[in-house]
Each structure stands twice: as structure tokens, then as C-alpha cells.
Design an enzyme around this catalytic site. Sequence first.
Site, PDB file in Angstrom:
ATOM      1  N   HIS A 191       0.789  -1.216   0.000  1.00 39.82           N
ATOM      2  CA  HIS A 191       0.000   0.000   0.000  1.00 39.82           C
ATOM      3  C   HIS A 191       0.827   1.274   0.000  1.00 39.82           C
ATOM      4  O   HIS A 191       0.532   2.225  -0.698  1.00 39.82           O
ATOM      5  CB  HIS A 191      -0.971  -0.006   1.173  1.00 39.82           C
ATOM      6  CG  HIS A 191      -2.343   0.269   0.712  1.00 39.82           C
ATOM      7  ND1 HIS A 191      -3.242  -0.733   0.443  1.00 39.82           N
ATOM      8  CD2 HIS A 191      -2.931   1.423   0.367  1.00 39.82           C
ATOM      9  CE1 HIS A 191      -4.332  -0.187  -0.023  1.00 39.82           C
ATOM     10  NE2 HIS A 191      -4.182   1.116  -0.071  1.00 39.82           N
ATOM     11  N   ARG A 298      -8.846   2.746  -8.085  1.00 43.92           N
ATOM     12  CA  ARG A 298      -8.871   1.802  -6.956  1.00 43.92           C
ATOM     13  C   ARG A 298      -9.784   2.385  -5.890  1.00 43.92           C
ATOM     14  O   ARG A 298      -9.587   3.518  -5.462  1.00 43.92           O
ATOM     15  CB  ARG A 298      -7.475   1.623  -6.367  1.00 43.92           C
ATOM     16  CG  ARG A 298      -6.434   1.165  -7.352  1.00 43.92           C
ATOM     17  CD  ARG A 298      -5.108   0.959  -6.602  1.00 43.92           C
ATOM     18  NE  ARG A 298      -4.078   0.466  -7.478  1.00 43.92           N
ATOM     19  CZ  ARG A 298      -3.186   1.239  -8.086  1.00 43.92           C
ATOM     20  NH1 ARG A 298      -3.191   2.541  -7.885  1.00 43.92           N
ATOM     21  NH2 ARG A 298      -2.283   0.714  -8.872  1.00 43.92           N
ATOM     22  N   ARG A 334     -12.823   0.108 -10.440  1.00 40.33           N
ATOM     23  CA  ARG A 334     -12.646  -1.290 -10.035  1.00 40.33           C
ATOM     24  C   ARG A 334     -13.358  -1.519  -8.709  1.00 40.33           C
ATOM     25  O   ARG A 334     -13.203  -0.731  -7.776  1.00 40.33           O
ATOM     26  CB  ARG A 334     -11.158  -1.615  -9.874  1.00 40.33           C
ATOM     27  CG  ARG A 334     -10.925  -3.067  -9.487  1.00 40.33           C
ATOM     28  CD  ARG A 334      -9.465  -3.381  -9.307  1.00 40.33           C
ATOM     29  NE  ARG A 334      -8.884  -2.679  -8.165  1.00 40.33           N
ATOM     30  CZ  ARG A 334      -7.598  -2.719  -7.855  1.00 40.33           C
ATOM     31  NH1 ARG A 334      -6.754  -3.394  -8.600  1.00 40.33           N
ATOM     32  NH2 ARG A 334      -7.154  -2.071  -6.802  1.00 40.33           N
ATOM     33  N   GLU A 433      -5.667 -11.147 -13.831  1.00 34.54           N
ATOM     34  CA  GLU A 433      -4.535 -11.097 -12.907  1.00 34.54           C
ATOM     35  C   GLU A 433      -4.289 -12.422 -12.213  1.00 34.54           C
ATOM     36  O   GLU A 433      -3.467 -12.505 -11.304  1.00 34.54           O
ATOM     37  CB  GLU A 433      -4.710  -9.967 -11.887  1.00 34.54           C
ATOM     38  CG  GLU A 433      -6.056  -9.943 -11.190  1.00 34.54           C
ATOM     39  CD  GLU A 433      -6.248  -8.714 -10.298  1.00 34.54           C
ATOM     40  OE1 GLU A 433      -5.241  -8.069  -9.969  1.00 34.54           O
ATOM     41  OE2 GLU A 433      -7.396  -8.424  -9.936  1.00 34.54           O
ATOM     42  N   ASN A 456       0.696  -6.863 -11.321  1.00 42.29           N
ATOM     43  CA  ASN A 456       1.211  -7.082  -9.963  1.00 42.29           C
ATOM     44  C   ASN A 456       0.790  -8.442  -9.420  1.00 42.29           C
ATOM     45  O   ASN A 456       1.603  -9.213  -8.922  1.00 42.29           O
ATOM     46  CB  ASN A 456       0.722  -5.994  -9.017  1.00 42.29           C
ATOM     47  CG  ASN A 456       1.216  -4.619  -9.414  1.00 42.29           C
ATOM     48  OD1 ASN A 456       1.889  -4.480 -10.429  1.00 42.29           O
ATOM     49  ND2 ASN A 456       0.887  -3.612  -8.630  1.00 42.29           N
ATOM     50  N   ASP A 457      -0.507  -8.721  -9.507  1.00 39.94           N
ATOM     51  CA  ASP A 457      -0.983 -10.012  -9.017  1.00 39.94           C
ATOM     52  C   ASP A 457      -0.633 -11.151  -9.981  1.00 39.94           C
ATOM     53  O   ASP A 457      -0.320 -12.253  -9.547  1.00 39.94           O
ATOM     54  CB  ASP A 457      -2.501  -9.981  -8.780  1.00 39.94           C
ATOM     55  CG  ASP A 457      -2.833  -9.456  -7.383  1.00 39.94           C
ATOM     56  OD1 ASP A 457      -1.953  -9.535  -6.504  1.00 39.94           O
ATOM     57  OD2 ASP A 457      -3.958  -8.971  -7.174  1.00 39.94           O
ATOM     58  N   ARG A 467       4.977 -10.714  -3.086  1.00 38.20           N
ATOM     59  CA  ARG A 467       5.731  -9.515  -3.449  1.00 38.20           C
ATOM     60  C   ARG A 467       6.085  -8.656  -2.244  1.00 38.20           C
ATOM     61  O   ARG A 467       6.937  -7.781  -2.328  1.00 38.20           O
ATOM     62  CB  ARG A 467       4.937  -8.699  -4.466  1.00 38.20           C
ATOM     63  CG  ARG A 467       3.602  -8.228  -3.938  1.00 38.20           C
ATOM     64  CD  ARG A 467       2.724  -7.692  -5.041  1.00 38.20           C
ATOM     65  NE  ARG A 467       1.515  -7.135  -4.451  1.00 38.20           N
ATOM     66  CZ  ARG A 467       0.446  -6.789  -5.127  1.00 38.20           C
ATOM     67  NH1 ARG A 467       0.415  -6.951  -6.434  1.00 38.20           N
ATOM     68  NH2 ARG A 467      -0.607  -6.283  -4.536  1.00 38.20           N
ATOM     69  N   CYS A 504      -2.559  -2.534 -16.549  1.00 35.76           N
ATOM     70  CA  CYS A 504      -2.557  -1.500 -15.509  1.00 35.76           C
ATOM     71  C   CYS A 504      -1.658  -1.798 -14.312  1.00 35.76           C
ATOM     72  O   CYS A 504      -1.709  -1.106 -13.328  1.00 35.76           O
ATOM     73  CB  CYS A 504      -3.985  -1.243 -15.021  1.00 35.76           C
ATOM     74  SG  CYS A 504      -4.711  -2.637 -14.159  1.00 35.76           S
TER      75      CYS A 504
END
Lengths: 585, 100
Positions: A191, A298, A334, A433, A456-457, A467, A504
Site C-alpha cells: 500500500h 482503486r 474497479r 490477474e 502485480n498479481d 511480493r 494496468c
Amino acid sequence: MQQLDGIAVSPGVAIGEALVIDNEGFRIPRHYVLREEVENELQRFQNALESVAADIQQTRDSVATQLGEQYAAIFAAHLQMLQDPHLRAEVERWIDNQQYSAEYAVSVTLRGYARAFQKFENAYLSERSHDVYDLERRLLQSLVGHERQQIASLDSPVVLLAHNLSPSETAMLKPEFVLGFGTEVGGAGGHTAIVAKGMEIPAVVGIGSFLFDVSGGDRVIIDGNEGRLILRPDEQILQRYRQRQRDRQSTVVRLESLRDKPSVTRDGVPIQLMANIEFPHEALTSIERGAEGIGLYRTEFLYLGSAIAPTEEDHYRAYGEVVAAMDGRPVVIRTLDLGADKLSSTPSELADPNPFLGLRSIRLALANLPLFRLQLRAILRASVLGSVRVMFPLITTLDELIRAKQILNEARDELINEGVPCNREMLVGMMVESPAAALLIDRFIEEVDFISIGTNDLIQYTLAVDRGNPAVNDLYQASNPAVLRLIQRVVQVAQQANVPASLCGQMSSLPQYTMLLLGFGLRQLSVASGSIPEIKQICRRVDLEQCQQVAAEVMGMTRVQEIDAYLAAELAKLNLGGPGEAGSR
Amino acid sequence: MRNCVSTRKVTVLNPQGLHARPAYQFAKLAGRFQAAVEVIKEDQQANGKSILDLLMLAAEAGTELLVVARGEDASEATEALGQLMEQMVSLEKIQGLEPE
């Protein structure tokens, strides 16, 4: 001077005074005082010494009465340390000669001893450092008072150093006073990383234990490009980083001139550059940077900022603000993408032993329908204010996607029945993802209006790497051929089906991947808004044939190092004049 | 004040070295004398009245230290401090204390 390596999560260089927040949120305030305040600081130190001495004496006496003299001896030793003539002389010297604040002088002196003790090989002696830190804490508490200094009340620019910053703490920060972040824990997708990028603040996370080595007010450098934290830099390093800051500034100015130029390749193919945002206020910044829309909004912050669950109106207000700011440009919202552990409203028995494989994201939404419906209603209501699209995260099965769409349809019918206006044709998309979604993309694609690849995922699940775990962080590789092959396949299938595809994840903001991604066939990228000018500059320098060659070359390679080196070399060939090349202005 | 200097060699007998409690006892006793007390370990020196300074010596079990006292009661000081160092281990045993 001390240099520490961590994970670079938000680029740029920050130089400034450290604001150190320990696990208890305790903060050490100022560094220097005015000459005329020196007397007062000496007196404050004297008062703190007396008050802490009285405390320790009291503890000693009560331990002696309850447990016996021999157990009280350690407190007598603490008292002796506190009243040590050297300690006192050193603190007073710092205040008197250097005009240090009493807090800073105490911190510098005691941490000096603690660091020296820590180096001893004898465990009994090195553990004395804890006694010294304890004295430091007591003295500081006496000097500062017990009140926790809120980081929200910052009033001068600082570099924030902490063990970890909670999402709500980061949300409260005033960006104008935070020059940079450095945290002991955290990873590239965490985060703090996302927030720092959104706020365009240089940040390094996952540095490991360092808070004992730094005092509030120390000068520090955050190097968000190389992933480095430098404590008390020497003059040479400081000059070098000041130069880098100036170079970066000139690059930023140069890139700003690109804002109103179209994002097209040399051979005339438009590349749509969208922004990833977290907070509503970022919508305006993204337009300033030249974003053609919001490719990923987000919505987690609505859930994290406060202790109570957001209402439909809270959602609606936030979405409305973004949609209005974007003034007709597309906004992809999202739906909730959180783990159950992050929701204050979920019962604690839902504590997840393995959150990344557990009840999170769309699974949490489908298991918590009132919560999901409330968000969908707000999105539908906002859909009449502009060009709004909805996107479901972490889809792994077709059933989940169909169920999510069904709930959306129900919410829409509900609103229509209530006579509330909403866009019946709102576009519906999904994040790709999970490896499952990527492998089965030909089936999923029939059910959606658009897709967005969340790297990322996708990287984390494909490579089985957390990660956020520094121990395995080096295995988190965007250029891993397994990841690249999945991305390539997804883009190809989407193209054949004529379904718009975007990407993204953080990968889209990294300039070395732009040519590769265009070569795969992507015509839309959603990036951190700060990276838009840089990515646009690349798009304008390349043609598609060149990009396709890069992609073909990379897909013939097997090793990550080889791919990274090749991509870096191809990027360098474009001669963009990066921050390091001051001569190319 | 007579300029009197007295020295005495002592050995750290505590199995865990000169840790907090022995250093505390040493500094406390040293503080009772007029004489300035210096403790020397190889090229390091410490003020015998400063517990932090003594701890900084990181004197392990078996380390030889030189105690130097300067001042009127110098010889009394080295005598008392020398005895303390010799008795330190047995003192801790009597008190039933494990080194912390």
C-alpha cells in the site's frame, strides 16, 4: 554516513530532515534550536533527568520492597547510567555547542552508546543497548510529553521514516510536507508503494531494521530510483544527489511540454494513455499530466480511511468527484479489491491464515453481497455523470464473473424500479490477474466488454512469490518469460475477439517495458499519472514494426537477466535523455 | 591535595564479563573516593566513575585491567576497587544472582 538498500517503489530523490516514527507512533521533533533557547533546552534536559531519575528510583524502591534488594539492583544500575557524568556532559555539549534541541541531543548521545554496545560480541554486554534505548525512550517521553504526535499535524517538510505506514496513516498525510518515505517492511506492491506513487513522492520500502540507527532531525536521502536510504550523507554524496534532483527537475520540465502533444507512434498509431488513481483528487493531476482517462480507479480507500463502513452516498460522492473532474473522459472503476483482514466491518473470525490465497477481492464481494451491491449501486448512479465503466478484480472462474455480472444487473434493475437514473449500457470489464484467467481468456473474453491485465498479481500468482516478502522479492520478476507469455497470449486473444485490452500493473509505468508491450499488441496502457509524460515520450519515438521486433526478440529469450539487459539497451537506443544525462537538455 | 598516584592490576573474573551489575558496583564504589579513577584496557581507557564508560570497555571474563587512581586517597581507592573485583564473582554467588 550509512547507506541502506531497500526496494524502490516510487522514483525520485528526496533530501531532508528525518521524521522518525517508531512502532508506538512516537516522534522526535526538532533538530536545532535558536541560540537564545539554549539555556531553556539545558533546563528542560535537567528537568527530564530529574523526573526520569525519580521514576526509576520509585521503581527500584518498590521492586526492592516486593522482591528484595538483589532484584532492584538492575534499576540502581539504570539510575547510575542515567546520572552518568559522561552522559550528562555529552548531552549538554550537544545542546550548548551545536544548538541541538534537548530531544535530539538525548537521542544522538544515547543512540551513540547503544550502537557501540550493540557491536559487542558478548551477548550480555550487547544487550545493554536495550537498557540505553529504554533510557532514551523515558527521557524523550518526559521531554515531549505522552501525547502521540499526529503525523497529520505536520507543518514543515520532512522525510518520513517508519517501521510501516498503515493505509489510514498514509491517507492522512499532507503531501506538501512529505518529501519522501522510507519503511522497514513492505514490498513493491504494498500500500505504501501505491500511495507514494499516487502522491508522486520518492519512496523506498523493505529496508530492514534501521530505525535504531537514525534520530529525528537527521539529514537523510531517499533514492527512489535505486532503492536506497542514506542516513547522514557526507558532503560529496549530498552534492551528487542535489545534482540528480536538479537534473530530474529539468527532465520534468522538458516532459511537461509533451502534455498537449498526441500520444501516437511514429507510424501514426494512437496509444491511449490512462491513469491509475487511488484518491479522487488525483483525477485533476492526471489530466494535468495528459491522461486520456482513468484506466484504474482503486476504490479501497473508501474502506480503509475510517473505522465505519462507507455508505452508498460516500461511494457516490467519491465517484462523482472523479467522473466530474474527468469531464467526459472514460473512468474505469474497479470494485472492492481487499482481503477480509482489511475490512473493519467483517467479523474477526474471518481472519485469513493465507490472505493472498484466501477470501479477498471479488471472492470477498461475492461472499458479502450487501456490501458489494451497495458499491455497484453507487457506480451505476455515477454512470450517468460521464463515461463510467466497471471492472471486477481477481476473477479466477467463469462462474464468479457471471455471478458478479448478475449482481450488477440486479442492482441496475433495483435502481430502475426506484426511478433512479443509471446507464443501462455501462461497459463491464474484468481484471486478468490470475494465471487461471489468463489461460482461459478465450472463454472469459466472450463475457466482457474490455479487459485489463493486472501484472502485480499476475506476476505474484504465476511465480508463486509474495511480493511483500523481502526474502523472496528478487524472484518477483516482470520479465520472467512465463509472465510475458501469459501477457502476450491474453493480448492476442483479445485482439482476435476485438475486445479492448489494457495493462494496468506497475509494469506499464516502467519505460523499459513500453516497446515490448506495444509489440505484444497493446494499444492502451494505464499508468501512474506521474509516468504518463515519460511513457508518452517513448510512444512518440517508436514505430510498431520496431516494437514487434523487440517483442519477437524477447520471446526468443529464456533468462530474465538477458531480457532485462536487452530491454534496457533498446530503451537506451531511443536516446531519450533520462535524468542522469544532464548534457542532453 | 597531595599528588598521589596508585595503580593496581585486576582481572575480570565474572564469567559474563564486566556487564551492567559489576560495572554499576565498580562505578558506585569509585564514586566514594576523592581520587580520579581511570580503568585501562590495552589502548582503551575509561572513567572508573562512569558506568557507561566502563561498559564501553567491553571487558570479557579474563581481561586484565589496570586501575589508576590519582588523588589524596588514591591507594585506598585502588585497594578497595581491587578487592571488589576479586570478590565480585563470590558476591554474586552469595546473592544468588544469575548475571542478567
